[in-house]
Design a protein around this motif. Sequence first.
Motif, PDB file in Angstrom:
ATOM      1  N   LEU A  18       9.027   7.347  12.233  1.00  0.00           N
ATOM      2  CA  LEU A  18       9.772   6.659  11.185  1.00  0.00           C
ATOM      3  C   LEU A  18      10.328   7.730  10.262  1.00  0.00           C
ATOM      4  O   LEU A  18       9.687   8.135   9.295  1.00  0.00           O
ATOM      5  CB  LEU A  18       8.877   5.677  10.422  1.00  0.00           C
ATOM      6  N   ARG A  21      14.709   4.874   6.843  1.00  0.00           N
ATOM      7  CA  ARG A  21      14.279   4.154   5.648  1.00  0.00           C
ATOM      8  C   ARG A  21      15.505   3.817   4.811  1.00  0.00           C
ATOM      9  O   ARG A  21      16.324   4.679   4.532  1.00  0.00           O
ATOM     10  CB  ARG A  21      13.301   5.000   4.847  1.00  0.00           C
ATOM     11  N   ILE A  28      14.693   0.221   7.427  1.00  0.00           N
ATOM     12  CA  ILE A  28      13.805  -0.752   6.787  1.00  0.00           C
ATOM     13  C   ILE A  28      13.478  -0.329   5.368  1.00  0.00           C
ATOM     14  O   ILE A  28      13.601   0.847   5.002  1.00  0.00           O
ATOM     15  CB  ILE A  28      12.487  -0.948   7.567  1.00  0.00           C
ATOM     16  N   VAL A  51      10.296  -1.717   2.447  1.00  0.00           N
ATOM     17  CA  VAL A  51       9.114  -2.565   2.312  1.00  0.00           C
ATOM     18  C   VAL A  51       8.826  -2.784   0.836  1.00  0.00           C
ATOM     19  O   VAL A  51       8.886  -1.850   0.038  1.00  0.00           O
ATOM     20  CB  VAL A  51       7.894  -1.919   2.999  1.00  0.00           C
ATOM     21  N   LYS A  86       1.819  -1.762   2.178  1.00  0.00           N
ATOM     22  CA  LYS A  86       3.081  -1.133   2.588  1.00  0.00           C
ATOM     23  C   LYS A  86       2.866  -0.219   3.795  1.00  0.00           C
ATOM     24  O   LYS A  86       3.682  -0.218   4.723  1.00  0.00           O
ATOM     25  CB  LYS A  86       3.700  -0.350   1.432  1.00  0.00           C
ATOM     26  N   ARG A  87       1.768   0.533   3.793  1.00  0.00           N
ATOM     27  CA  ARG A  87       1.471   1.396   4.944  1.00  0.00           C
ATOM     28  C   ARG A  87       1.262   0.575   6.200  1.00  0.00           C
ATOM     29  O   ARG A  87       1.742   0.941   7.280  1.00  0.00           O
ATOM     30  CB  ARG A  87       0.213   2.239   4.672  1.00  0.00           C
ATOM     31  N   ARG A 134       4.713  -0.729   7.421  1.00  0.00           N
ATOM     32  CA  ARG A 134       5.499   0.359   8.021  1.00  0.00           C
ATOM     33  C   ARG A 134       4.939   0.783   9.373  1.00  0.00           C
ATOM     34  O   ARG A 134       5.693   1.027  10.318  1.00  0.00           O
ATOM     35  CB  ARG A 134       5.558   1.553   7.078  1.00  0.00           C
ATOM     36  N   GLU A 135       3.615   0.862   9.490  1.00  0.00           N
ATOM     37  CA  GLU A 135       2.994   1.246  10.755  1.00  0.00           C
ATOM     38  C   GLU A 135       3.220   0.180  11.821  1.00  0.00           C
ATOM     39  O   GLU A 135       3.500   0.496  12.982  1.00  0.00           O
ATOM     40  CB  GLU A 135       1.498   1.487  10.543  1.00  0.00           C
ATOM     41  N   TYR A 187       5.764  -1.831  11.988  1.00  0.00           N
ATOM     42  CA  TYR A 187       7.165  -1.689  12.386  1.00  0.00           C
ATOM     43  C   TYR A 187       7.356  -0.470  13.287  1.00  0.00           C
ATOM     44  O   TYR A 187       8.023  -0.539  14.314  1.00  0.00           O
ATOM     45  CB  TYR A 187       8.069  -1.566  11.160  1.00  0.00           C
ATOM     46  N   ARG A 188       6.762   0.647  12.910  1.00  0.00           N
ATOM     47  CA  ARG A 188       6.929   1.897  13.656  1.00  0.00           C
ATOM     48  C   ARG A 188       6.481   1.747  15.109  1.00  0.00           C
ATOM     49  O   ARG A 188       7.141   2.222  16.024  1.00  0.00           O
ATOM     50  CB  ARG A 188       6.121   3.009  12.986  1.00  0.00           C
ATOM     51  N   LYS A 201       9.172  -0.932  16.823  1.00  0.00           N
ATOM     52  CA  LYS A 201      10.596  -0.895  16.495  1.00  0.00           C
ATOM     53  C   LYS A 201      11.502  -0.912  17.719  1.00  0.00           C
ATOM     54  O   LYS A 201      12.667  -1.275  17.615  1.00  0.00           O
ATOM     55  CB  LYS A 201      10.920   0.315  15.627  1.00  0.00           C
TER      56      LYS A 201
END
Length: 119
Positions: free
Chosen positions: A9, A14, A51, A53, A70-71, A74-75, A77-78, A81
């Motif tokens: 990511l 971002r 993205i 968040v 948030k982490r 993001r994880e 999604y990563r 993706k």
Amino acid sequence: MDTVGRHTLSKEERLSGKVSIDALVKGGKWKGTEHIKACVLSGTGSGLNRIIVSVPKKNFKRAVKRNLLKRRIRESYRLQKDVLTGTGTDILFVYNSTEVIDFKTMFSEVGDLLRETAQ
């Protein structure tokens, strides 16, 4: 080396900038699951899926919990993706629950939103 086939990511993936975020919120379509809402805008022409968040301070006063959620988003999604088939899609994830959910639930909800977006 490009990041299309890798589980990374990068900074370019971002979403940032007031103009881009305003365009996403004004022109995007909202989708949701039990704990997460997402605003999706396809065809931005950026060449990358980007993205952003958000976890509202109203629901979680402590920054530690907001950052944890948030982490996790993001994880999730990563790792998923590559479900998004095209490029140029901007996504805003908003956590809208007052409880902290585990990573497995977060992973499945983000996956559901991404699969719904890819269709």
